[in-house]
Design an enzyme around this catalytic site. Structure first.
Site, mmCIF file in Angstrom:
data_model
loop_
_atom_site.group_PDB
_atom_site.id
_atom_site.type_symbol
_atom_site.label_atom_id
_atom_site.label_comp_id
_atom_site.label_asym_id
_atom_site.label_seq_id
_atom_site.Cartn_x
_atom_site.Cartn_y
_atom_site.Cartn_z
ATOM 1 N N TYR A 1 -1.143 -0.317 10.369
ATOM 2 C CA TYR A 1 -1.329 -0.923 9.033
ATOM 3 C C TYR A 1 -0.193 -0.477 8.105
ATOM 4 C CZ TYR A 1 -3.433 -1.333 4.332
ATOM 5 O OH TYR A 1 -3.676 -1.595 3.002
ATOM 6 N N SER B 1 0.845 -1.203 0.000
ATOM 7 C CA SER B 1 0.000 0.000 0.000
ATOM 8 C C SER B 1 0.872 1.241 0.000
ATOM 9 C CB SER B 1 -0.877 -0.009 1.248
ATOM 10 O OG SER B 1 -1.509 1.242 1.419
#
Ligand code: NAP
Length: 249
Positions: free
Chosen positions: A158, A144
């Protein structure tokens, strides 16, 4: 690499489902792994079978080592050894500041996003490496932009897990480059999937669209196409690389 056996973790929804479907269209035999959503996984399997390829759905929690071992043994038995792996399964939790995040949450996020990817990569390498007499393979990890942006005020845990996944990509790629295994990653930007709802903001892609150079969130197929390219022989000289699919930097 097409016609080979591909495992997509978290293939029941979102980017994983799009990747599994596209892989079926491109001729792969596909194992669609899922955690809970059996119906979603079954729909993906049916779509692949309509495209004329074989597919199976296998429930397994990638954060549990014994589940990962069972997942690969099931594939060995039902499809033959994997030649391609997409480490796609990933989670995030409700948007929060670091000062509100506890150890149990960090451990949950890392167990799926990092340990799960490591365990799947380990089982894949055992079945792909020329060191073990196998014919090689390709691994793609789904990272990501958060790994670089840090996701402040949302989910730094995350973001940190995706940075770890990128280090796995680089390190494993170098470790097995001489064993006919390529390891790469796709670094996705804001993509229209359910994951934003699990962070507590289903409309996040629309909110962030104006901040993206292309002024829109991405679609799952746009990520799937990059993953399929990295898996394919078209990417034969690429390993340890990370492709941004994020609508611009
Ligand atoms: P999603 O729509 O929430 O789907 C998540 C998938 O992962 C589901 O298939 C889910 O299975 C599976 N899963 C979750 N935990 C699992 C576990 N422990 N074991 C096995 N499967 C598990 O997510 P997505 O947006 O498509 O994200 C896919 C990947 O892309 C993730 O790694 C995510 O971090 C990454 N990514 C997404 C975006 C984005 O904006 N969407 C951006 C960058 C990176 P069930 O359906 O059974 O629950």
């Amino acid at each position: 690499m097409s016609e080979h056996v591909l495992l997509v973790t978290g293939g029941s929804r979102g980017i994983g489902a799009a990747t599994a479907r596209l892989a079926g269209e491109r001729g792969y035999t596909v194992c669609v792994n899922y955690l809970q959503h059996r119906t979603g996984a079954s729909e993906v399997v049916s779509a692949i079978e309509r495209a004329g390829r074989h597919a199976i759905a296998v429930q397994a929690d990638v954060s549990i080592e014994a589940d990962v071992v069972r997942l690969f043994e099931t594939i060995d038995r039902e499809l033959g050894p994997v030649r391609a792996l997409v480490n796609n399964a990933g989670i995030l939790e409700h948007q929060a500041r670091v000062e509100e995040i506890g150890a149990s949450r960090i451990n949950r996020v890392f167990a799926t996003n990092v340990t799960g990817a490591f365990m799947c990569a380990r089982e894949a390498v055992k079945r792909m490496s020329t060191r073990h007499g196998a014919a090689g393979g390709a691994i793609v990890n789904v990272s990501s932009r958060a790994a670089q942006l840090g996701a402040p005020g949302e989910y730094v845990d995350y973001a940190a897990s995706k940075a770890a996944l990128e280090a796995l990509t680089i390190g494993l790629a170098r470790e097995v480059a001489g064993e006919s295994i390529r390891v790469n990653a796709v670094r996705a930007g804001v993509i229209q999937t359910d994951i934003h709802a699990s962070g507590g903001e289903p409309g996040r892609p629309d909110r962030l669209a104006p901040t993206i150079p292309m002024k829109r969130a991405g679609e799952v197929l746009e990520v799937a196409r990059a993953i399929l390219w990295l898996l394919s022989d078209e990417a034969s000289y690429s390993t340890g690389t990370i492709i941004d699919v994020a609508g611009g930097r």
